[in-house]
Each structure stands twice: as C-alpha cells, then as structure tokens.
Design a protein around this motif. Structure first.
Motif, PDB file in Angstrom:
ATOM      1  N   GLN A 194       0.894  -1.169  -0.035  1.00 16.86           N
ATOM      2  CA  GLN A 194      -0.082   0.040  -0.066  1.00 16.86           C
ATOM      3  C   GLN A 194       1.001   1.147  -0.052  1.00 16.86           C
ATOM      4  O   GLN A 194       1.933   1.289   0.541  1.00 16.86           O
ATOM      5  CB  GLN A 194      -0.808  -0.127   1.391  1.00 16.86           C
ATOM      6  CG  GLN A 194      -1.914  -1.059   1.294  1.00 16.86           C
ATOM      7  CD  GLN A 194      -2.675  -0.982   2.542  1.00 16.86           C
ATOM      8  OE1 GLN A 194      -2.468  -0.216   3.453  1.00 16.86           O
ATOM      9  NE2 GLN A 194      -3.770  -1.845   2.646  1.00 16.86           N
ATOM     10  N   PRO A 195       0.495   2.095  -0.447  1.00 13.88           N
ATOM     11  CA  PRO A 195       1.261   3.538  -0.758  1.00 13.88           C
ATOM     12  C   PRO A 195       1.404   3.987   0.800  1.00 13.88           C
ATOM     13  O   PRO A 195       0.251   4.122   1.619  1.00 13.88           O
ATOM     14  CB  PRO A 195       0.541   4.502  -1.458  1.00 13.88           C
ATOM     15  CG  PRO A 195      -0.903   4.092  -1.803  1.00 13.88           C
ATOM     16  CD  PRO A 195      -0.723   2.483  -1.542  1.00 13.88           C
TER      17      PRO A 195
ATOM     18  N   PRO B 179       2.457  10.570   8.326  1.00 12.79           N
ATOM     19  CA  PRO B 179       1.771  10.152   9.639  1.00 12.79           C
ATOM     20  C   PRO B 179       1.210  11.179  10.187  1.00 12.79           C
ATOM     21  O   PRO B 179       0.225  10.654  11.020  1.00 12.79           O
ATOM     22  CB  PRO B 179       3.121   9.688  10.304  1.00 12.79           C
ATOM     23  CG  PRO B 179       4.243  10.488   9.624  1.00 12.79           C
ATOM     24  CD  PRO B 179       3.905  10.614   8.285  1.00 12.79           C
ATOM     25  N   ILE B 180       1.291  12.468   9.892  1.00 14.29           N
ATOM     26  CA  ILE B 180       0.479  13.604  10.404  1.00 14.29           C
ATOM     27  C   ILE B 180      -0.976  13.435  10.046  1.00 14.29           C
ATOM     28  O   ILE B 180      -1.790  13.880  10.668  1.00 14.29           O
ATOM     29  CB  ILE B 180       1.058  14.995  10.135  1.00 14.29           C
ATOM     30  CG1 ILE B 180       0.643  16.090  11.262  1.00 14.29           C
ATOM     31  CG2 ILE B 180       0.947  15.317   8.571  1.00 14.29           C
ATOM     32  CD1 ILE B 180       1.461  17.364  10.752  1.00 14.29           C
ATOM     33  N   LYS B 181      -1.300  12.678   9.136  1.00 13.45           N
ATOM     34  CA  LYS B 181      -2.751  12.666   8.557  1.00 13.45           C
ATOM     35  C   LYS B 181      -3.224  11.414   9.478  1.00 13.45           C
ATOM     36  O   LYS B 181      -4.490  11.098   9.084  1.00 13.45           O
ATOM     37  CB  LYS B 181      -3.005  12.636   7.302  1.00 13.45           C
ATOM     38  CG  LYS B 181      -2.279  13.747   6.443  1.00 13.45           C
ATOM     39  CD  LYS B 181      -2.288  13.766   4.986  1.00 13.45           C
ATOM     40  CE  LYS B 181      -1.533  15.002   4.451  1.00 13.45           C
ATOM     41  NZ  LYS B 181      -1.565  14.830   2.845  1.00 13.45           N
ATOM     42  N   ASN B 182      -2.623  10.675  10.029  1.00 12.63           N
ATOM     43  CA  ASN B 182      -3.090   9.496  10.725  1.00 12.63           C
ATOM     44  C   ASN B 182      -3.434   9.578  11.993  1.00 12.63           C
ATOM     45  O   ASN B 182      -2.592   9.862  13.019  1.00 12.63           O
ATOM     46  CB  ASN B 182      -2.296   8.213  10.599  1.00 12.63           C
ATOM     47  CG  ASN B 182      -2.768   7.001  10.851  1.00 12.63           C
ATOM     48  OD1 ASN B 182      -3.667   6.888  11.425  1.00 12.63           O
ATOM     49  ND2 ASN B 182      -2.080   6.062  10.592  1.00 12.63           N
TER      50      ASN B 182
ATOM     51  N   SER C  99      10.237   4.483  15.924  1.00 13.89           N
ATOM     52  CA  SER C  99      10.895   3.872  14.941  1.00 13.89           C
ATOM     53  C   SER C  99      10.054   3.201  13.790  1.00 13.89           C
ATOM     54  O   SER C  99      10.091   3.066  12.878  1.00 13.89           O
ATOM     55  CB  SER C  99      12.029   2.739  15.554  1.00 13.89           C
ATOM     56  OG  SER C  99      13.142   3.397  16.235  1.00 13.89           O
ATOM     57  N   TYR C 100       9.079   2.532  14.412  1.00 14.93           N
ATOM     58  CA  TYR C 100       7.797   2.056  13.688  1.00 14.93           C
ATOM     59  C   TYR C 100       7.472   2.924  12.682  1.00 14.93           C
ATOM     60  O   TYR C 100       6.984   2.854  11.573  1.00 14.93           O
ATOM     61  CB  TYR C 100       7.003   1.287  14.622  1.00 14.93           C
ATOM     62  CG  TYR C 100       5.573   0.884  13.960  1.00 14.93           C
ATOM     63  CD1 TYR C 100       5.697  -0.230  12.829  1.00 14.93           C
ATOM     64  CD2 TYR C 100       4.490   1.834  13.615  1.00 14.93           C
ATOM     65  CE1 TYR C 100       4.412  -0.447  12.243  1.00 14.93           C
ATOM     66  CE2 TYR C 100       3.307   1.425  13.259  1.00 14.93           C
ATOM     67  CZ  TYR C 100       3.343   0.047  12.386  1.00 14.93           C
ATOM     68  OH  TYR C 100       2.128  -0.098  11.881  1.00 14.93           O
TER      69      TYR C 100
ATOM     70  N   TYR D  44       7.752   2.813   8.674  1.00 17.07           N
ATOM     71  CA  TYR D  44       6.659   2.134   7.893  1.00 17.07           C
ATOM     72  C   TYR D  44       5.373   2.867   7.457  1.00 17.07           C
ATOM     73  O   TYR D  44       4.193   2.840   6.591  1.00 17.07           O
ATOM     74  CB  TYR D  44       5.731   0.791   8.831  1.00 17.07           C
ATOM     75  CG  TYR D  44       6.729  -0.232   8.833  1.00 17.07           C
ATOM     76  CD1 TYR D  44       6.910  -1.045   7.773  1.00 17.07           C
ATOM     77  CD2 TYR D  44       7.227  -0.515  10.100  1.00 17.07           C
ATOM     78  CE1 TYR D  44       7.467  -2.241   8.086  1.00 17.07           C
ATOM     79  CE2 TYR D  44       8.131  -1.596  10.317  1.00 17.07           C
ATOM     80  CZ  TYR D  44       8.314  -2.600   9.265  1.00 17.07           C
ATOM     81  OH  TYR D  44       8.996  -3.566   9.275  1.00 17.07           O
ATOM     82  N   HIS D  45       5.342   4.283   8.052  1.00 14.17           N
ATOM     83  CA  HIS D  45       4.222   5.224   7.770  1.00 14.17           C
ATOM     84  C   HIS D  45       4.771   6.476   7.179  1.00 14.17           C
ATOM     85  O   HIS D  45       4.301   7.443   6.632  1.00 14.17           O
ATOM     86  CB  HIS D  45       3.458   5.777   8.837  1.00 14.17           C
ATOM     87  CG  HIS D  45       2.699   4.533   9.449  1.00 14.17           C
ATOM     88  ND1 HIS D  45       1.513   4.173   9.009  1.00 14.17           N
ATOM     89  CD2 HIS D  45       3.086   3.702  10.432  1.00 14.17           C
ATOM     90  CE1 HIS D  45       1.067   3.110   9.531  1.00 14.17           C
ATOM     91  NE2 HIS D  45       2.104   2.668  10.524  1.00 14.17           N
TER      92      HIS D  45
END
Length: 83
Positions: free
Chosen positions: A3-4, A8-11, A61-62, A66-67
């Motif tokens: 997935q693209p 992370p600021i939008k999550n 770190s995650y 990943y994001h």
C-alpha cells in the motif's frame, strides 16, 4: 503490491498512541508512594518512565519505517513508472 505510504501527520491513530505514550513518561500523575518503593535502588517511578520511554522510541522507529513517506521513495516510484 504494498500500500502507498502517507504522511503520519494525517493518521489519527498514530497521534492517539503518541499522546498516550507521552502521558506515560510524564511523572505528574504518580502517587507519592512511587518514590518510596525501590527496585535495586532505583525508584519505581523511574523504572516506569524508562520502560515507557523505550516504548515511545520503538513506536517512533515503527512510524518512521512504515508510515513516513520519504522523498527518495517518491523519486524511485516515479523512475519505475518512467521505465
């Protein structure tokens, strides 16, 4: 195909976890008795904050791995589309 990634600021879920972990490393809510309990000479509140700091570091770190969408990754995807 993966997935693209999006910023992370939008999550919102990421922000909730960040808020929770930041609250855990803030000692203002500990009762006074936490300073009296020692584990191998270290106050219990200090051990709790160290553990929460390690969790915060692992979560950061995650999120970064990943994001976080990096510019290099965008350029690679654009180059793949051209070829």
């Amino acid at each position: 195909m993966s997935q693209p990634k999006k910023e992370p600021i939008k999550n919102g879920k990421i922000w909730v976890v960040f808020g929770f972990l930041i609250a855990l490393i803030t000692p203002w809510y500990f009762p006074e008795s936490f300073g009296e309990v020692l584990v191998y000479g270290v106050p219990l509140w200090a051990i709790f904050i160290i553990a929460a700091s390690l969790l915060l570091s692992a979560f950061l770190s995650y999120v970064i791995k990943y994001h976080w969408m990096l510019e290099e990754e965008e350029e690679e995807h654009e180059q793949e589309g051209v070829n």
